[in-house]
Design a protein around this motif. Structure first.
Motif, PDB file in Angstrom:
ATOM      1  N   GLU A 142      62.433  16.299   7.433  1.00 33.37           N
ATOM      2  CA  GLU A 142      61.515  15.240   7.033  1.00 33.37           C
ATOM      3  C   GLU A 142      61.920  14.667   5.677  1.00 33.37           C
ATOM      4  N   THR A 143      62.340  15.534   4.787  1.00 29.99           N
ATOM      5  CA  THR A 143      62.773  15.083   3.463  1.00 29.99           C
ATOM      6  C   THR A 143      63.980  14.170   3.565  1.00 29.99           C
ATOM      7  N   LEU A 144      64.961  14.552   4.376  1.00 27.47           N
ATOM      8  CA  LEU A 144      66.169  13.728   4.531  1.00 27.47           C
ATOM      9  C   LEU A 144      65.879  12.412   5.238  1.00 27.47           C
ATOM     10  N   GLU A 145      65.046  12.475   6.247  1.00 28.23           N
ATOM     11  CA  GLU A 145      64.828  11.283   7.081  1.00 28.23           C
ATOM     12  C   GLU A 145      63.855  10.280   6.464  1.00 28.23           C
ATOM     13  N   LEU A 193      75.883   6.020   6.787  1.00 20.63           N
ATOM     14  CA  LEU A 193      75.542   6.248   8.189  1.00 20.63           C
ATOM     15  C   LEU A 193      74.052   6.046   8.442  1.00 20.63           C
ATOM     16  N   ALA A 194      73.209   6.465   7.491  1.00 22.09           N
ATOM     17  CA  ALA A 194      71.768   6.291   7.654  1.00 22.09           C
ATOM     18  C   ALA A 194      71.408   4.813   7.764  1.00 22.09           C
ATOM     19  N   ILE A 195      72.046   3.986   6.954  1.00 20.87           N
ATOM     20  CA  ILE A 195      71.793   2.543   7.008  1.00 20.87           C
ATOM     21  C   ILE A 195      72.247   1.975   8.349  1.00 20.87           C
ATOM     22  N   SER A 196      73.392   2.429   8.817  1.00 24.28           N
ATOM     23  CA  SER A 196      73.949   1.870  10.053  1.00 24.28           C
ATOM     24  C   SER A 196      73.148   2.264  11.288  1.00 24.28           C
ATOM     25  N   THR A 197      72.358   3.356  11.214  1.00 30.66           N
ATOM     26  CA  THR A 197      71.589   3.776  12.390  1.00 30.66           C
ATOM     27  C   THR A 197      70.475   2.802  12.747  1.00 30.66           C
ATOM     28  N   VAL A 198      70.274   1.786  11.915  1.00 32.79           N
ATOM     29  CA  VAL A 198      69.256   0.775  12.236  1.00 32.79           C
ATOM     30  C   VAL A 198      69.559   0.093  13.575  1.00 32.79           C
ATOM     31  N   LEU A 199      70.822   0.141  13.998  1.00 26.01           N
ATOM     32  CA  LEU A 199      71.200  -0.429  15.285  1.00 26.01           C
ATOM     33  C   LEU A 199      70.711   0.417  16.461  1.00 26.01           C
ATOM     34  N   LEU A 200      70.436   1.696  16.202  1.00 27.16           N
ATOM     35  CA  LEU A 200      70.029   2.604  17.273  1.00 27.16           C
ATOM     36  C   LEU A 200      68.517   2.528  17.493  1.00 27.16           C
ATOM     37  N   PRO A 201      68.048   2.922  18.677  1.00 24.96           N
ATOM     38  CA  PRO A 201      66.594   3.023  18.886  1.00 24.96           C
ATOM     39  C   PRO A 201      65.983   3.975  17.867  1.00 24.96           C
ATOM     40  N   THR A 202      64.797   3.671  17.409  1.00 21.42           N
ATOM     41  CA  THR A 202      64.158   4.462  16.355  1.00 21.42           C
ATOM     42  C   THR A 202      64.094   5.939  16.706  1.00 21.42           C
ATOM     43  N   ALA A 204      66.002   7.734  18.391  1.00 19.62           N
ATOM     44  CA  ALA A 204      67.296   8.408  18.471  1.00 19.62           C
ATOM     45  C   ALA A 204      67.964   8.586  17.116  1.00 19.62           C
ATOM     46  N   ARG A 205      67.474   7.888  16.087  1.00 23.20           N
ATOM     47  CA  ARG A 205      68.190   7.859  14.812  1.00 23.20           C
ATOM     48  C   ARG A 205      68.308   9.232  14.162  1.00 23.20           C
ATOM     49  N   ALA A 206      67.204   9.957  14.084  1.00 26.41           N
ATOM     50  CA  ALA A 206      67.210  11.242  13.378  1.00 26.41           C
ATOM     51  C   ALA A 206      68.176  12.229  14.035  1.00 26.41           C
ATOM     52  N   ARG A 207      68.188  12.260  15.378  1.00 29.04           N
ATOM     53  CA  ARG A 207      69.058  13.214  16.077  1.00 29.04           C
ATOM     54  C   ARG A 207      70.524  12.931  15.807  1.00 29.04           C
ATOM     55  N   TRP A 208      70.914  11.641  15.922  1.00 25.99           N
ATOM     56  CA  TRP A 208      72.311  11.299  15.677  1.00 25.99           C
ATOM     57  C   TRP A 208      72.701  11.534  14.220  1.00 25.99           C
ATOM     58  N   LEU A 209      71.801  11.184  13.292  1.00 27.78           N
ATOM     59  CA  LEU A 209      72.124  11.351  11.886  1.00 27.78           C
ATOM     60  C   LEU A 209      72.280  12.824  11.525  1.00 27.78           C
ATOM     61  N   GLU A 210      71.447  13.666  12.104  1.00 28.65           N
ATOM     62  CA  GLU A 210      71.567  15.099  11.838  1.00 28.65           C
ATOM     63  C   GLU A 210      72.902  15.640  12.374  1.00 28.65           C
ATOM     64  N   GLU A 211      73.276  15.188  13.568  1.00 26.06           N
ATOM     65  CA  GLU A 211      74.546  15.638  14.151  1.00 26.06           C
ATOM     66  C   GLU A 211      75.732  15.187  13.300  1.00 26.06           C
ATOM     67  N   TRP A 212      75.703  13.923  12.853  1.00 20.34           N
ATOM     68  CA  TRP A 212      76.800  13.418  12.018  1.00 20.34           C
ATOM     69  C   TRP A 212      76.845  14.135  10.669  1.00 20.34           C
ATOM     70  N   MET A 236      79.629   1.981  16.147  1.00 16.61           N
ATOM     71  CA  MET A 236      78.164   2.029  16.136  1.00 16.61           C
ATOM     72  C   MET A 236      77.545   1.041  17.117  1.00 16.61           C
ATOM     73  N   THR A 237      78.089  -0.167  17.172  1.00 15.90           N
ATOM     74  CA  THR A 237      77.522  -1.173  18.074  1.00 15.90           C
ATOM     75  C   THR A 237      77.630  -0.722  19.521  1.00 15.90           C
TER      76      THR A 237
END
Length: 250
Positions: A142-145, A193-202, A204-212, A236-237
């Motif tokens: 939660e702190t990171l996201e 990477l966190a900024i770029s995840t804006v392209l992803l569905p909301t 899905a963002r946390a899961r992908w960012l944690e994996e990366w 990303m696109t």
């Protein structure tokens, strides 16, 4: 009165310093007999929160709210007494944090209430080892996201850096060592990477960012991390299209 309270009170004019000291005495009275999970007296927490606020250059009402922020939620202190002792402005800040805790919505909160929330979370992250492993993981994610981006948006660079380092160290203790060069390199890559995840569905963002983030920590040097980040940005696109198709089905 603790030396830390005297230290921060000394940064302000006499009348303001007396108000800070009064807020400490009031909070210490209402939190008497209470302890943190660490075994420390509970008053140590609001003191640390107020110190963070003072060292961040916050105004006196917010520093006082840092000392008083838990008296309504965690003691029997009547809110009318708090208002009578400290006025509407400080009481509104304390109430604002309580409302934020209950609603979880950052969008409508006053800027100073958000800063109080960040200072509160910072000390909780500094003492996170005293809560259960499951709660450590939840609070760190939660702190990171949510809270690290919030601190960034508010321009609180020192708090942002501390929150991010503490959360990453909790989530990835075997991979993360808080050295300035490594931390800065990881922070830059993760923020991009966190900024770029804006392209992803909301959702899905946390899961992908944690994996990366986990993959970034496994990489051996700055150059490799930069190359990894650029490769992810380049795809990303395409990833966004695939994830959205998967979520919507045929």
């Amino acid at each position: 009165m603790p030396e830390l309270v005297a230290e921060i009170a000394g940064q302000y004019p006499d009348a303001d310093a007396r108000l800070i000291e009064h807020a400490y005495m009031f909070a210490a009275y209402w939190h008497r007999g209470q302890a943190r999970r660490s075994g420390d007296p509970y008053i140590s927490h609001p003191v640390e929160v107020s110190v963070t606020l003072a060292r961040s250059g916050c105004d006196v009402p917010l520093v006082c709210a840092g000392l008083l922020h838990d008296v309504i939620e965690d003691t029997d202190c009547p809110i009318d007494l708090l208002r009578a002792e400290f006025g509407e402005e400080i009481t509104a800040l304390v109430q604002g944090l309580l409302t934020l805790h209950k609603s979880g919505s950052l969008d409508t909160a006053e800027r100073r209430v958000l800063i109080l929330k960040l200072a509160d979370r910072l000390h909780n992250m500094q003492t996170i080892r005293f809560v259960s492993p499951a709660k450590q993981q939840h609070k760190s994610r939660e702190t990171l996201e949510i809270l690290v981006p919030l601190a960034d948006r508010l321009g609180l660079d020192t708090i942002r850096t501390q929150l991010e380092s503490l959360a990453l160290a909790t989530l990835y203790p075997e991979r993360f060592t808080v050295h300035s060069g490594l931390a800065r390199s990881l922070r830059i890559s993760r923020r991009v990477l966190a900024i770029s995840t804006v392209l992803l569905p909301t959702a899905a963002r946390a899961r992908w960012l944690e994996e990366w983030t986990a993959e970034l920590h496994a990489l051996p040097d700055r150059r490799t991390r930069a190359r990894f980040t650029l490769q992810l940005l380049g795809g990303m696109t395409r990833l966004a299209v695939v994830v959205r198709r998967t979520n919507t089905g045929p």
